[in-house]
Design an enzyme around this catalytic site. Structure first.
Site, PDB file in Angstrom:
ATOM      1  N   ASP A 195     -22.282  -6.031  11.872  1.00  0.00           N
ATOM      2  CA  ASP A 195     -21.108  -5.682  11.066  1.00  0.00           C
ATOM      3  C   ASP A 195     -20.893  -6.712   9.951  1.00  0.00           C
ATOM      4  OD1 ASP A 195     -18.870  -3.625  11.253  1.00  0.00           O
ATOM      5  OD2 ASP A 195     -17.784  -5.494  10.894  1.00  0.00           O
ATOM      6  N   GLU A 220       0.827  -1.218   0.000  1.00  0.00           N
ATOM      7  CA  GLU A 220       0.000   0.000   0.000  1.00  0.00           C
ATOM      8  C   GLU A 220       0.859   1.266   0.000  1.00  0.00           C
ATOM      9  OE1 GLU A 220      -3.645  -0.067   2.149  1.00  0.00           O
ATOM     10  OE2 GLU A 220      -3.236   1.866   3.058  1.00  0.00           O
ATOM     11  N   GLN A 272      -9.025  -4.385   8.189  1.00  0.00           N
ATOM     12  CA  GLN A 272      -8.375  -3.327   8.971  1.00  0.00           C
ATOM     13  C   GLN A 272      -7.270  -3.953   9.822  1.00  0.00           C
ATOM     14  OE1 GLN A 272      -7.441  -0.426   9.279  1.00  0.00           O
ATOM     15  NE2 GLN A 272      -9.253   0.718   9.885  1.00  0.00           N
ATOM     16  N   ALA A 320      -8.713  12.733   2.065  1.00  0.00           N
ATOM     17  CA  ALA A 320      -9.919  13.556   2.205  1.00  0.00           C
ATOM     18  C   ALA A 320      -9.833  14.822   1.357  1.00  0.00           C
ATOM     19  CB  ALA A 320     -10.104  13.912   3.673  1.00  0.00           C
ATOM     20  N   ALA A 339     -20.741   2.176   1.692  1.00  0.00           N
ATOM     21  CA  ALA A 339     -19.796   1.658   0.692  1.00  0.00           C
ATOM     22  C   ALA A 339     -20.455   0.703  -0.307  1.00  0.00           C
ATOM     23  CB  ALA A 339     -18.636   0.949   1.407  1.00  0.00           C
ATOM     24  N   ARG A 356     -16.529   3.901   2.223  1.00  0.00           N
ATOM     25  CA  ARG A 356     -17.354   5.060   2.565  1.00  0.00           C
ATOM     26  C   ARG A 356     -16.487   6.255   2.925  1.00  0.00           C
ATOM     27  NH1 ARG A 356     -20.189   5.623   8.271  1.00  0.00           N
ATOM     28  NH2 ARG A 356     -18.056   6.362   8.688  1.00  0.00           N
ATOM     29  N   GLY A 357     -15.428   5.995   3.709  1.00  0.00           N
ATOM     30  CA  GLY A 357     -14.593   7.081   4.210  1.00  0.00           C
ATOM     31  C   GLY A 357     -15.125   7.612   5.530  1.00  0.00           C
ATOM     32  N   ASP A 358     -14.403   8.580   6.086  1.00  0.00           N
ATOM     33  CA  ASP A 358     -14.781   9.217   7.358  1.00  0.00           C
ATOM     34  C   ASP A 358     -14.898  10.720   7.135  1.00  0.00           C
ATOM     35  OD1 ASP A 358     -14.762   6.913   9.071  1.00  0.00           O
ATOM     36  OD2 ASP A 358     -12.582   6.874   8.795  1.00  0.00           O
ATOM     37  N   HIS A 412      -7.896   3.131  -4.041  1.00  0.00           N
ATOM     38  CA  HIS A 412      -8.924   3.312  -3.022  1.00  0.00           C
ATOM     39  C   HIS A 412      -9.790   4.488  -3.464  1.00  0.00           C
ATOM     40  CE1 HIS A 412      -6.394   1.504   0.530  1.00  0.00           C
ATOM     41  NE2 HIS A 412      -6.028   0.987  -0.620  1.00  0.00           N
TER      42      HIS A 412
HETATM   43  P1  FAD Z   1     -19.269   1.145   5.227  1.00  0.00           P
HETATM   44  O1  FAD Z   1     -19.134  -0.228   4.671  1.00  0.00           O
HETATM   45  O2  FAD Z   1     -20.287   2.045   4.627  1.00  0.00           O
HETATM   46  O3  FAD Z   1     -19.525   0.968   6.794  1.00  0.00           O
HETATM   47  C1  FAD Z   1     -19.614   2.059   7.690  1.00  0.00           C
HETATM   48  C2  FAD Z   1     -20.571   1.698   8.811  1.00  0.00           C
HETATM   49  O4  FAD Z   1     -21.889   1.563   8.288  1.00  0.00           O
HETATM   50  C3  FAD Z   1     -20.272   0.345   9.472  1.00  0.00           C
HETATM   51  O5  FAD Z   1     -20.620   0.430  10.826  1.00  0.00           O
HETATM   52  C4  FAD Z   1     -21.162  -0.623   8.739  1.00  0.00           C
HETATM   53  O6  FAD Z   1     -21.470  -1.765   9.500  1.00  0.00           O
HETATM   54  C5  FAD Z   1     -22.377   0.231   8.443  1.00  0.00           C
HETATM   55  N1  FAD Z   1     -23.020  -0.123   7.178  1.00  0.00           N
HETATM   56  C6  FAD Z   1     -22.422  -0.554   6.036  1.00  0.00           C
HETATM   57  N2  FAD Z   1     -23.341  -0.761   5.074  1.00  0.00           N
HETATM   58  C7  FAD Z   1     -24.532  -0.429   5.598  1.00  0.00           C
HETATM   59  C8  FAD Z   1     -25.860  -0.422   5.089  1.00  0.00           C
HETATM   60  N3  FAD Z   1     -26.123  -0.770   3.832  1.00  0.00           N
HETATM   61  N4  FAD Z   1     -26.865  -0.007   5.907  1.00  0.00           N
HETATM   62  C9  FAD Z   1     -26.613   0.378   7.189  1.00  0.00           C
HETATM   63  N5  FAD Z   1     -25.368   0.366   7.736  1.00  0.00           N
HETATM   64  C10 FAD Z   1     -24.349  -0.023   6.950  1.00  0.00           C
HETATM   65  N6  FAD Z   1     -10.341   5.789   4.438  1.00  0.00           N
HETATM   66  C11 FAD Z   1      -9.959   6.790   3.602  1.00  0.00           C
HETATM   67  O7  FAD Z   1     -10.393   7.944   3.765  1.00  0.00           O
HETATM   68  N7  FAD Z   1      -9.109   6.548   2.559  1.00  0.00           N
HETATM   69  C12 FAD Z   1      -8.597   5.313   2.310  1.00  0.00           C
HETATM   70  O8  FAD Z   1      -7.822   5.127   1.366  1.00  0.00           O
HETATM   71  C13 FAD Z   1      -8.958   4.246   3.191  1.00  0.00           C
HETATM   72  N8  FAD Z   1      -8.499   2.983   3.006  1.00  0.00           N
HETATM   73  C14 FAD Z   1      -8.895   1.972   3.837  1.00  0.00           C
HETATM   74  C15 FAD Z   1      -8.426   0.666   3.588  1.00  0.00           C
HETATM   75  C16 FAD Z   1      -8.809  -0.376   4.417  1.00  0.00           C
HETATM   76  C17 FAD Z   1      -8.281  -1.770   4.134  1.00  0.00           C
HETATM   77  C18 FAD Z   1      -9.679  -0.143   5.512  1.00  0.00           C
HETATM   78  C19 FAD Z   1     -10.067  -1.262   6.410  1.00  0.00           C
HETATM   79  C20 FAD Z   1     -10.158   1.153   5.756  1.00  0.00           C
HETATM   80  C21 FAD Z   1      -9.779   2.212   4.913  1.00  0.00           C
HETATM   81  N9  FAD Z   1     -10.258   3.517   5.115  1.00  0.00           N
HETATM   82  C22 FAD Z   1      -9.863   4.534   4.270  1.00  0.00           C
HETATM   83  C23 FAD Z   1     -11.107   3.827   6.264  1.00  0.00           C
HETATM   84  C24 FAD Z   1     -12.620   3.701   5.961  1.00  0.00           C
HETATM   85  O9  FAD Z   1     -13.002   4.663   5.011  1.00  0.00           O
HETATM   86  C25 FAD Z   1     -13.340   3.929   7.296  1.00  0.00           C
HETATM   87  O10 FAD Z   1     -13.035   2.877   8.168  1.00  0.00           O
HETATM   88  C26 FAD Z   1     -14.849   4.146   7.241  1.00  0.00           C
HETATM   89  O11 FAD Z   1     -15.286   4.540   8.563  1.00  0.00           O
HETATM   90  C27 FAD Z   1     -15.662   2.943   6.888  1.00  0.00           C
HETATM   91  O12 FAD Z   1     -15.578   2.671   5.571  1.00  0.00           O
HETATM   92  P2  FAD Z   1     -16.382   1.410   4.956  1.00  0.00           P
HETATM   93  O13 FAD Z   1     -16.057   1.388   3.517  1.00  0.00           O
HETATM   94  O14 FAD Z   1     -16.158   0.194   5.736  1.00  0.00           O
HETATM   95  O15 FAD Z   1     -17.894   1.931   5.189  1.00  0.00           O
END
Ligand code: FAD
Length: 300
Positions: free
Chosen positions: A162, A18, A180, A52, A129, A108-110, A78
């Site tokens: 989750d 990465e 993660q 971001a 996401a 999804r991101g933060d 990503h």
């Molecule tokens: P989601 O899958 O949308 O999940 C977020 C929350 O919503 C979770 O609690 C989940 O259980 C819940 N959820 C999911 N789907 C639904 C649904 N359909 N209905 C209701 N609830 C739901 N961040 C960056 O900014 N840039 C990066 O490059 C980056 N790379 C990463 C790489 C890895 C391997 C990991 C593990 C994380 C990375 N992140 C990155 C961080 C990530 O963006 C955050 O952890 C974010 O908070 C969650 O993203 P997610 O895609 O899992 O979101």
């Protein structure tokens, strides 16, 4: 040419790496030397994180496209839904495709600025996401990956919920997940078991970040939300004033985790480079993760 998902399914003892977009020329130059050095070891893919801010976003498209063009490694870009409308996200996906980047990690991101603030989707954007997975597939991405959380995502009320959402992302068209970071290999293995118990066969790749300095320790602390085993402190705390010894112990710890994962049948380890190659090279060599010579790209 096989797809990334196909390669992940058939891989035997391989690694991926990465990178993050660089913010200055010196880092960019070191990063590119790292891409070239690591290419010789045949990573399955090189992922590029998505930041971001606007500059970082352009940096992701730029670096992933350069890797596609001249890197000799398959890039995985990503992409997050933060602060962008669906239309804008389509635009980024098209830029990536035009740059030769076929594979995307859909996240999804933060929230910008404060990752722990409540999530606010863009008014014309995406909530989760799984929607970005669908969008990426609609825009022609070949293999789409998603994030998985061995300890559960911090916003998830429990591990079952989750898991349901992770399965939802895979059902939406993702073919694999990257986990993660956690300090404890057992956390990863338990998530793998939970997926297997519901019949999910999508590849799940663990991340490995050698904690080579107190600064890296801070980063991992943030990512693991305080789930820190006591042995970690026991082994690293006494070395805080000795940079060399700290680094050695950090690489040793990562190698121990890597060995344990491989012994448990994990075939691909995702290694965090922090934009430099030396620690990754050491882990690849110690763990025997280089591609067989026949599968490595020709020098160039
Ligand atoms: P989601 O899958 O949308 O999940 C977020 C929350 O919503 C979770 O609690 C989940 O259980 C819940 N959820 C999911 N789907 C639904 C649904 N359909 N209905 C209701 N609830 C739901 N961040 C960056 O900014 N840039 C990066 O490059 C980056 N790379 C990463 C790489 C890895 C391997 C990991 C593990 C994380 C990375 N992140 C990155 C961080 C990530 O963006 C955050 O952890 C974010 O908070 C969650 O993203 P997610 O895609 O899992 O979101």
């Amino acid at each position: 040419m096989s797809t990334l998902v196909e390669d992940l399914r058939t891989a035997r003892r391989r690694f991926s790496v990465e990178f993050s977009p660089a913010h200055d020329e010196e880092t960019a130059a070191r990063q590119w030397r790292s891409v070239q050095r690591l290419r010789e070891l045949g990573p399955l893919f090189a992922s590029v994180t998505y930041g971001a801010g606007g500059g970082d976003r352009e940096g992701t498209v730029e670096l992933a496209s350069r890797i596609a063009r001249e890197g000799g490694v398959r890039p995985l870009a990503h992409l997050t839904a933060v602060g962008q409308s669906t239309q804008q996200l389509r635009g980024v996906l098209r830029e990536l495709a035009a740059g030769g980047v076929r594979d995307v990690l859909a996240l999804r991101g933060d929230p910008d600025g404060d990752p722990d603030a409540p999530w606010e989707p863009h008014p014309q954007g995406l909530q989760h996401a799984d929607q970005l997975v669908r969008l990426a597939r609609e825009e022609g991405a070949e293999s789409v990956g998603v994030a998985a959380f061995p300890l559960g995502h911090p916003e998830s009320p429990d591990l079952d919920t989750d898991l349901r959402h992770l399965l939802g992302k895979l059902a939406a068209g993702a073919g694999f997940a990257i986990a993660q970071l956690t300090y404890d290999v057992e956390d990863f293995l338990r998530l793998r078991d939970r997926l297997a118990a519901v019949g999910c066969e999508a590849p799940l790749v663990p991340g490995l970040l050698p904690v080579t300095s107190p600064k890296v320790l801070e980063v991992t602390r943030r990512l693991t939300h305080g789930h820190e085993p006591s042995w970690l402190n026991r082994r690293l705390q006494p070395l805080l004033d000795d940079r060399g010894a700290f680094r050695e112990e950090g690489v040793r710890l990562a190698a121990e985790d890597g060995r344990r994962l491989l012994a448990e049948g994990v075939q691909v380890l995702h290694l965090y480079s922090l934009n430099a190659s030396s620690n990754v090279v050491r882990l690849v060599e110690e763990l025997g993760l280089a591609a067989p010579a026949a599968q490595r790209p020709a020098a160039g």
